[in-house]
Design an enzyme around this catalytic site. Sequence first.
Site, PDB file in Angstrom:
ATOM      1  CB  CYS A   2      -0.947   0.080   1.184  1.00  0.00           C
ATOM      2  SG  CYS A   2      -2.006  -1.336   1.351  1.00  0.00           S
ATOM      3  NE  ARG A  27       4.621   2.102  -0.094  1.00  0.00           N
ATOM      4  CZ  ARG A  27       5.632   1.900   0.752  1.00  0.00           C
ATOM      5  NH1 ARG A  27       6.850   2.196   0.367  1.00  0.00           N
ATOM      6  NH2 ARG A  27       5.436   1.420   1.951  1.00  0.00           N
ATOM      7  CD1 TRP A  75       0.034  -6.438  -2.913  1.00  0.00           C
ATOM      8  CD2 TRP A  75      -0.147  -6.968  -0.762  1.00  0.00           C
ATOM      9  NE1 TRP A  75       0.413  -7.756  -2.756  1.00  0.00           N
ATOM     10  CE2 TRP A  75       0.312  -8.102  -1.443  1.00  0.00           C
ATOM     11  CE3 TRP A  75      -0.347  -7.065   0.623  1.00  0.00           C
ATOM     12  CZ2 TRP A  75       0.579  -9.322  -0.823  1.00  0.00           C
ATOM     13  CZ3 TRP A  75      -0.084  -8.274   1.246  1.00  0.00           C
ATOM     14  CH2 TRP A  75       0.372  -9.383   0.518  1.00  0.00           C
ATOM     15  CG  ASN A  99       1.321   0.886   4.349  1.00  0.00           C
ATOM     16  OD1 ASN A  99       1.057  -0.312   4.176  1.00  0.00           O
ATOM     17  ND2 ASN A  99       2.555   1.349   4.309  1.00  0.00           N
ATOM     18  N   GLY A 100      -0.753  -0.836   6.531  1.00  0.00           N
ATOM     19  CA  GLY A 100      -0.365  -1.653   7.680  1.00  0.00           C
ATOM     20  C   GLY A 100      -1.459  -2.656   7.999  1.00  0.00           C
ATOM     21  CD  GLU A 478      17.265 -12.787  -6.946  1.00  0.00           C
ATOM     22  OE1 GLU A 478      16.755 -13.274  -5.920  1.00  0.00           O
ATOM     23  OE2 GLU A 478      16.806 -11.779  -7.501  1.00  0.00           O
ATOM     24  CE  LYS A 482      14.094 -10.970  -9.248  1.00  0.00           C
ATOM     25  NZ  LYS A 482      14.719 -10.306  -8.145  1.00  0.00           N
ATOM     26  CD  GLU A 485       9.924 -10.938  -8.243  1.00  0.00           C
ATOM     27  OE1 GLU A 485      11.152 -10.914  -8.180  1.00  0.00           O
ATOM     28  OE2 GLU A 485       9.205 -10.310  -7.442  1.00  0.00           O
ATOM     29  CG  HIS A 501      20.314 -37.042  -4.173  1.00  0.00           C
ATOM     30  ND1 HIS A 501      20.795 -38.286  -3.806  1.00  0.00           N
ATOM     31  CD2 HIS A 501      21.408 -36.293  -4.474  1.00  0.00           C
ATOM     32  CE1 HIS A 501      22.122 -38.277  -3.844  1.00  0.00           C
ATOM     33  NE2 HIS A 501      22.509 -37.084  -4.260  1.00  0.00           N
ATOM     34  CE  LYS A 600      11.489  -2.522  -5.195  1.00  0.00           C
ATOM     35  NZ  LYS A 600      12.219  -3.550  -5.939  1.00  0.00           N
TER      36      LYS A 600
HETATM   37  O1  M6R Z   1      12.992  -4.377   0.705  1.00  0.00           O
HETATM   38  P1  M6R Z   1      13.588  -5.730   0.991  1.00  0.00           P
HETATM   39  O2  M6R Z   1      14.910  -5.898   0.343  1.00  0.00           O
HETATM   40  O3  M6R Z   1      13.632  -6.041   2.452  1.00  0.00           O
HETATM   41  O4  M6R Z   1      12.595  -6.746   0.339  1.00  0.00           O
HETATM   42  C1  M6R Z   1      12.766  -8.132   0.516  1.00  0.00           C
HETATM   43  C2  M6R Z   1      11.982  -8.911  -0.513  1.00  0.00           C
HETATM   44  O5  M6R Z   1      10.623  -8.648  -0.398  1.00  0.00           O
HETATM   45  C3  M6R Z   1      12.428  -8.558  -1.941  1.00  0.00           C
HETATM   46  O6  M6R Z   1      13.804  -8.762  -2.073  1.00  0.00           O
HETATM   47  C4  M6R Z   1      11.678  -9.398  -2.977  1.00  0.00           C
HETATM   48  O7  M6R Z   1      11.965 -10.748  -2.820  1.00  0.00           O
HETATM   49  C5  M6R Z   1      12.054  -8.913  -4.370  1.00  0.00           C
HETATM   50  N1  M6R Z   1      11.301  -7.749  -4.708  1.00  0.00           N
HETATM   51  C6  M6R Z   1      11.862  -9.935  -5.419  1.00  0.00           C
HETATM   52  O8  M6R Z   1      12.350  -9.494  -6.648  1.00  0.00           O
END
Ligand code: M6R
Length: 605
Positions: A2, A27, A75, A99-100, A478, A482, A485, A501, A600
């Site tokens: 949010c 956000r 969100w 937000n929260g 990673e 990526k 997502e 395995h 984000k």
């Molecule tokens: O703001 P942060 O680095 O703490 O966020 C952690 C994760 O939410 C963030 O790295 C997330 O996995 C990425 N946006 C994915 O690409």
Amino acid sequence: MCGIIGYTGNEPAKDILINGLKQLEYRGYDSAGIAVLDPKTGIILKKKTGKVEELAKAAESESTDASCGIGHTRWATHGGVTEGNAHPHRQGSVTLCHNGIIENYKELTTEYGLKNVLQSETDTEVVAALLDKLYEGDPYTAIKKTVNLLAGSFALCIMFDDQPGKIFAIRNVSPMVAASFDGGSIIASDLTAVINFSKKYFVVPEYHILTLTDNGIGVQDLKGRDVEPEILEVNWDITSAQKGGYPHYMLKEINEQPEALERTVAPRVQDGLPFLADDGIDDEILKNLQNIVIVACGTAMHAGMVGKSLIETKLRIPVTVEIASEFRYKDPIIDDKTLTIVVSQSGETIDTLEALRLSKQKGSKVLSVVNVKGSTIARESDYVLYTHAGPEIAVASTKAYTVQIAAMYLLAARLGFVRGVLSEEETKEFISKLQGVGEIMKKTIEASDDIRRVANHIQTAPDVFYIGRGIDYTLSLEASLKLKEISYIHSEAYAAGELKHGTIALIAEQVPVIAIATEEHVYAKVISNVREVKSRGAYVILISQEGKVENKEVCDKQLYIPKVDSTFGVFATAVILQLIAYYTSDAKGLDVDKPRNLAKSVTVE
Ligand code: M6R
């Protein structure tokens, strides 16, 4: 999670709020809404499900020159994605956005008999109803009474019908920054919505009540004392938070990596040696620590895994990497000999923040690697090593990841140097190689046509597997995150030796396997694992250093990073993996920058 905004000043608020929400949209983008307080007609409320653009269209016909208002991009947590659940929420004479998460909203609903007035399924509306119930003409008193009843995290922007031209705000945990300037005052979840108005701003202190007017911002603590917040100055401008000619933020941010790396590393090198004293990181803590715990979430946690691999192999210091949401509930074994390193782009991820607090409680010093200046994690840490990636807008993290890794490399070099594990000469050589990776990343970005072809090939695959060993395994994790997502393709990452395995049962004709083999000492081992999947029909894409040419029995396609010391290949390899995910998502016609269900900054548990 949010984005919220409030503006009061001399200009019509509607467009300022909508433009601000466009900046904050990364956000959360399930629904959006604004409310403006028109002194003649009262509150005008517009909400729409979907992206901010939908709200902008719906609000076009609304002609109002009201110059005070609040806005929200959501969100969803409590309640589905509906107009009714979108913010702002209105109860009686109170309009607010939040937000929260209010954890005790059910208890409050029962205790204060609010059930019959609530129209949405949200926790937020309970706050609006409670405020309305407690309001007797003095906003300060009503807000204070209300927040004293709330459990959970909140950033609230509030308007009262009988307080024209004023916005009230308060927060606990969830972030907010504010600025006053010639012509008004603005408050928002982050700087991207503020920077158009002012480069000077302050981080809203927790549990302080702000009163925004066209003439400035008053800040009072809950004892009624006036407080002067510390004014900070932002060191980037709004163009950094715009696409700058790229089709997507993600592609722009991938391209920005060499400069981001330079900004992060160069100021910390003196006479060829890593220098962290200006960051306030004293050598004593590095000399005396016995073990390190790295805590983070998602991509930031994957950067921590690269750090672990480096620190353990080069320096022989035990390092564990913990997922913050697990760490905080498992009574971790740490003490005052442990250095906790928390890694976070936003500096607001709630699980990482709570992990930090737990570490401190247990006597560990906390060093954070954070991108957002003044964020909660940065403020609560004993030491901060800021990464200088600039604003990262795409939900998928790219440049923040590689600068987090660079920060780990800097730290490792200083650790090795002050502990006498690395000689001066070895440390200088290490740093010089680190300073060279920007160039290598540039070359990798420039040679992206082959990467695009790989993406075109895998875009129709239902599953993609990544394999690697050592640092390349951490990169696989990673890369897989990526791809999942932003392309919505199911993917998994495995240590290359582990596939047989169990998982190798999933390898059939033409299943794409992306094998990462950039580390010299395990190259032959990875190639053996590649042969295992290739002989079972996999379509193998091999990523290796230039010069490692393999024939068709081994792989179907090869992608290369420039020749480099194995320890430093991670940066260029990350670029290839990011571009594979980017081009795959783009080829599928998806919203690369705003993938479904995500946001984000994850400020809820
Ligand atoms: O703001 P942060 O680095 O703490 O966020 C952690 C994760 O939410 C963030 O790295 C997330 O996995 C990425 N946006 C994915 O690409």
